[in-house]
Design an enzyme around this catalytic site. Structure first.
Site, PDB file in Angstrom:
ATOM      1  CG  HIS A 201      83.232  96.430  79.381  1.00 31.51           C
ATOM      2  ND1 HIS A 201      82.078  96.515  79.381  1.00 31.51           N
ATOM      3  CD2 HIS A 201      83.953  97.717  78.865  1.00 31.51           C
ATOM      4  CE1 HIS A 201      81.696  97.776  78.932  1.00 31.51           C
ATOM      5  NE2 HIS A 201      82.673  98.409  78.776  1.00 31.51           N
ATOM      6  NE  ARG A 308      88.479 102.864  66.608  1.00 29.60           N
ATOM      7  CZ  ARG A 308      89.489 102.156  66.168  1.00 29.60           C
ATOM      8  NH1 ARG A 308      90.538 101.846  67.038  1.00 29.60           N
ATOM      9  NH2 ARG A 308      89.872 101.748  65.006  1.00 29.60           N
ATOM     10  NE  ARG A 344      86.468 107.798  65.201  1.00 30.55           N
ATOM     11  CZ  ARG A 344      86.523 106.661  64.849  1.00 30.55           C
ATOM     12  NH1 ARG A 344      87.215 106.263  63.668  1.00 30.55           N
ATOM     13  NH2 ARG A 344      86.086 105.765  65.741  1.00 30.55           N
ATOM     14  CD  GLU A 442      85.708 106.722  58.617  1.00 31.06           C
ATOM     15  OE1 GLU A 442      86.314 105.496  59.015  1.00 31.06           O
ATOM     16  OE2 GLU A 442      85.277 107.433  59.459  1.00 31.06           O
ATOM     17  CG  ASN A 465      89.629  99.215  60.550  1.00 31.18           C
ATOM     18  OD1 ASN A 465      90.509  98.903  59.983  1.00 31.18           O
ATOM     19  ND2 ASN A 465      89.832  99.458  61.659  1.00 31.18           N
ATOM     20  CG  ASP A 466      84.372 102.076  58.592  1.00 34.56           C
ATOM     21  OD1 ASP A 466      83.713 101.054  58.647  1.00 34.56           O
ATOM     22  OD2 ASP A 466      84.530 102.958  59.481  1.00 34.56           O
ATOM     23  NE  ARG A 476      84.904  97.750  61.117  1.00 29.63           N
ATOM     24  CZ  ARG A 476      85.222  99.069  61.620  1.00 29.63           C
ATOM     25  NH1 ARG A 476      85.126 100.212  60.843  1.00 29.63           N
ATOM     26  NH2 ARG A 476      86.076  99.146  62.606  1.00 29.63           N
ATOM     27  CB  CYS A 513      94.131 105.588  62.077  1.00 25.62           C
ATOM     28  SG  CYS A 513      92.668 106.108  61.540  1.00 25.62           S
TER      29      CYS A 513
HETATM   30  C1  PEP Z   1      88.550 102.679  60.279  1.00 25.81           C
HETATM   31  O1  PEP Z   1      87.608 102.721  59.710  1.00 25.81           O
HETATM   32  O2  PEP Z   1      89.610 102.123  59.615  1.00 25.81           O
HETATM   33  C2  PEP Z   1      88.891 103.342  61.709  1.00 25.81           C
HETATM   34  C3  PEP Z   1      89.896 103.441  62.072  1.00 25.81           C
HETATM   35  O3  PEP Z   1      87.893 103.760  62.233  1.00 25.81           O
HETATM   36  P1  PEP Z   1      86.814 102.544  63.073  1.00 25.81           P
HETATM   37  O4  PEP Z   1      87.743 101.282  63.204  1.00 25.81           O
HETATM   38  O5  PEP Z   1      86.777 103.198  64.464  1.00 25.81           O
HETATM   39  O6  PEP Z   1      85.630 102.534  62.325  1.00 25.81           O
HETATM   40 MG    MG Z   2      85.783 103.935  60.690  1.00 27.00          MG
END
Ligand code: PEP
Ligand code: MG
Length: 599
Positions: A201, A308, A344, A442, A465-466, A476, A513
């Protein structure tokens, strides 16, 4: 420690920027817990003592909350009060209270010892969940336990001294309530903590408030004393204690450069992110809390590309109500209107659940998360969908489903949304028509059938990211395989191209994103792919905009073609870097070299 008395420490870069100031150490060392067996006749009095300490703790937290609320409007207020509420809930949590009472009654432990044992039991339950977020929540339980014990001992539990303006707050760990008080009462220049991670936090709050922070330093509290001069380079995770006059001058120059750079970058804040050959990309922001909106706008964010929403859950131990969701979404939509806000639906599941709703899963990333979880929990999903639809009249809403793996899942999610709409219409609640409904791409399965998915939704947003995690098969969060995490791996590039081509063919916008969207070095490649929106942390926007404005999309397309003819990720990365350095000499160095310490 060098002969001059200077120490240079490296931690986790939690919030960017450079600060130079005097150390204000906050003593958060653990209290010593006295341990004693009670005589049978002492038990009742001890239970009463415990009850008083719990009541006192609750009262103190309500006072902290009031202080925070008095600063209403200051960024971060809502997440701070949510955290304090979570602590107050913990004071009533059965696992803590009933267990401590049982230990007093049955094992005849004194109250301090009983609280300590109950806290340890809760923490070990948390420990089974390797997730970073829940490791951080162990600190919250500690904080609450410590407060009760201090009250039992008659000690003042708060950080009652207020640091002077411009101080560098140094602590072993800062509880969210400490952070709340320090930030709302005074303008501190930076934070440094021994403990903590990017998702703690303190780190989240520091980023939201744009206060430089370095966490996870390990031994700052043993090396720095109150009054020492300290340099905090939050962009690189470097901390210098008692810098030499030369080092200090270097950092002052770096700080001036950083500020000048920011000011310079912000000059184009209100100009469009348009390339030299007239291709416009929308630069949007990723947010976790409504409080991040002012920072996003001040950095020239043109939209919210990813909200998010699961963060609304994670700071508490109960479920937010439909009304709470509605108020929160409404706030963000109104602040941005008429600009678009992509909200989302919950990316909850695995370990990312409030206490009491967690189930153990072997592979949480591959388990019941995101849309899978929501479809399995129709009541929870319905309350969010209803809140979103109700909020739709307050701005320009786009709804996005995460982790869609195939068309059937998209249809099921859309049906849940249609059902929620039908219910609200029956109830006579005003709603907006034609809300764009899109999906995160993703998962490799979604990327590969993007052409089919594109026929059934209004937009794509690529979650790199995913997508990278699942394509290359690497966790990750696991630092041991982080070296394989390559956005420019040929497999990833091919998937990105496939997604963008499918979006173009179906005439739907494609956004990105994931973190890749905010990495300036990749900007030309992304222009080449034809992504229409890039969504990132607010402070990354000005730099990406600078590159977009200096670039030509046609050059990006030519670069992409060359990259797709290469094979090895390192070769692709090298090609991109060489091209960027050739086209924008010195520009990437500007980003990398804000501080005098290289690396
Ligand atoms: C992603 O997976 O790239 C994404 C933006 O979602 P999160 O990072 O919240 O999993
Ligand atoms: Mg994701």
């Amino acid at each position: 420690m060098t002969p001059s008395g200077t120490s240079i420490l490296v931690g986790i870069a939690a919030s960017p920027g450079i600060a130079i100031g005097r150390c204000w150490s906050v003593d958060r060392r653990r209290v010593r817990t006295p341990k004693r067996r009670l005589a049978p006749e002492e038990v009742d009095a001890e239970l009463a003592r415990l009850r008083t300490a719990l009541e006192l703790s609750d009262l103190q937290l309500s006072e902290v909350k009031e202080k925070v609320e008095r600063a209403e409007g200051a960024p971060g207020t809502a997440e701070h009060t949510a955290i304090i509420d979570m602590h107050r809930m913990m004071l009533k949590d059965e696992m803590l209270v009933l267990e401590a009472q049982r230990l007093v009654r049955e094992d005849r432990l004194n109250a301090e010892w009983a609280v300590k044992r109950a806290v340890r039991k809760i923490k070990s339950a948390f420990h089974e969940h390797a997730d970073e977020y829940f490791k951080e929540r162990r600190a919250d339980v500690d904080y609450v336990g410590e407060r009760i014990i201090k009250n039992l001992l008659g000690q003042a539990p708060d950080v009652d001294e207020v640091p002077p303006e411009g101080a560098i707050v140094v602590a072993h760990d800062l509880s969210p309530a400490d952070t709340a008080l320090l930030l709302h009462e005074r303008k501190v220049a930076a934070f440094v903590t021994d403990a903590g991670a990017k998702t703690s936090h303190t780190a989240i709050v520091a980023r939201a408030l744009e206060v430089p922070a370095v966490v996870g330093v390990g031994r700052i509290t043993t090396l720095a004393s109150r009054g020492d001069w300290i340099v905090v380079d939050g962009s690189r995770g470097v901390v210098v204690i008692n810098p030499t006059p030369g080092e200090r001058a270097d950092y002052e120059a770096a700080q001036a450069r950083y500020r000048a750079e920011e000011t310079e970058l912000l000059r184009t804040r209100d100009l469009p992110a348009r390339t030299q050959d007239d291709v416009t990309v929308r630069l949007a922001g990723n947010i976790e809390f409504a409080e991040e909106v002012p920072s996003l706008l001040s950095h020239g964010g043109e939209a919210v590309g990813l909200y998010r929403t699961e963060f609304l859950f994670l700071g508490r131990s109960d479920l937010p109500t439909e009304e709470e969701h509605y108020q929160d979404y409404r706030r963000v939509l109104e602040a941005l209107a008429p600009r678009p806000v992509t909200i989302r639906t919950f990316d909850l599941g695995g370990d990312k659940l409030p206490a009491g709703m967690r189930v153990h899963a072997e592979n949480p990333a591959l388990g019941l998360r995101a849309i899978r979880y929501c479809l399995r929990q129709p009541d929870l999903f319905r309350s969010q969908l209803r809140a979103l639809l109700r909020a739709s009249v307050h701005g320009n809403l786009r709804i996005m489903f995460p982790m869609i793996s195939g068309v059937a899942e998209l249809r099921a999610a859309r049906k849940a949304l249609d059902d929620a709409r039908a219910d609200l219409e029956r109830e006579g609640v005003p709603l907006k028509a034609g809300i764009p409904v899109g999906i995160m791409i993703e998962l490799p399965s979604a990327a590969m059938i993007a052409d089919r998915l594109a026929k059934e939704c209004a937009f794509f947003s690529i979650g790199t990211n995913d997508l990278i995690q699942y394509t290359i098969g690497i966790d990750r969060q696991n630092k041991d395989v982080a070296y394989l995490y390559k956005p420019l791996h040929l497999a990833v590039l091919r998937l990105l191209k496939q997604i963008c081509d499918a979006g173009r063919a179906a005439n739907i916008p494609v956004s990105m994103c994931g973190e890749m969207a905010g990495e300036p070095v990749n900007a030309l490649v992304l222009l080449g792919l034809g992504v229409s929106e890039l969504s990132m942390n607010g402070p990354s926007i000005p730099f990406v905009k600078r590159i977009v404005r200096a670039a030509r999309a046609a050059d990006g397309r030519a670069l992409l073609e060359r990259l797709l003819s290469l094979t090895v990720a390192d070769d692709i990365e090298r090609e991109v870097r060489t091209e960027m350095e050739r086209r924008f000499p010195g520009l990437l160095e500007d980003e990398a070299n804000v501080g005098p310490v290289s690396g």
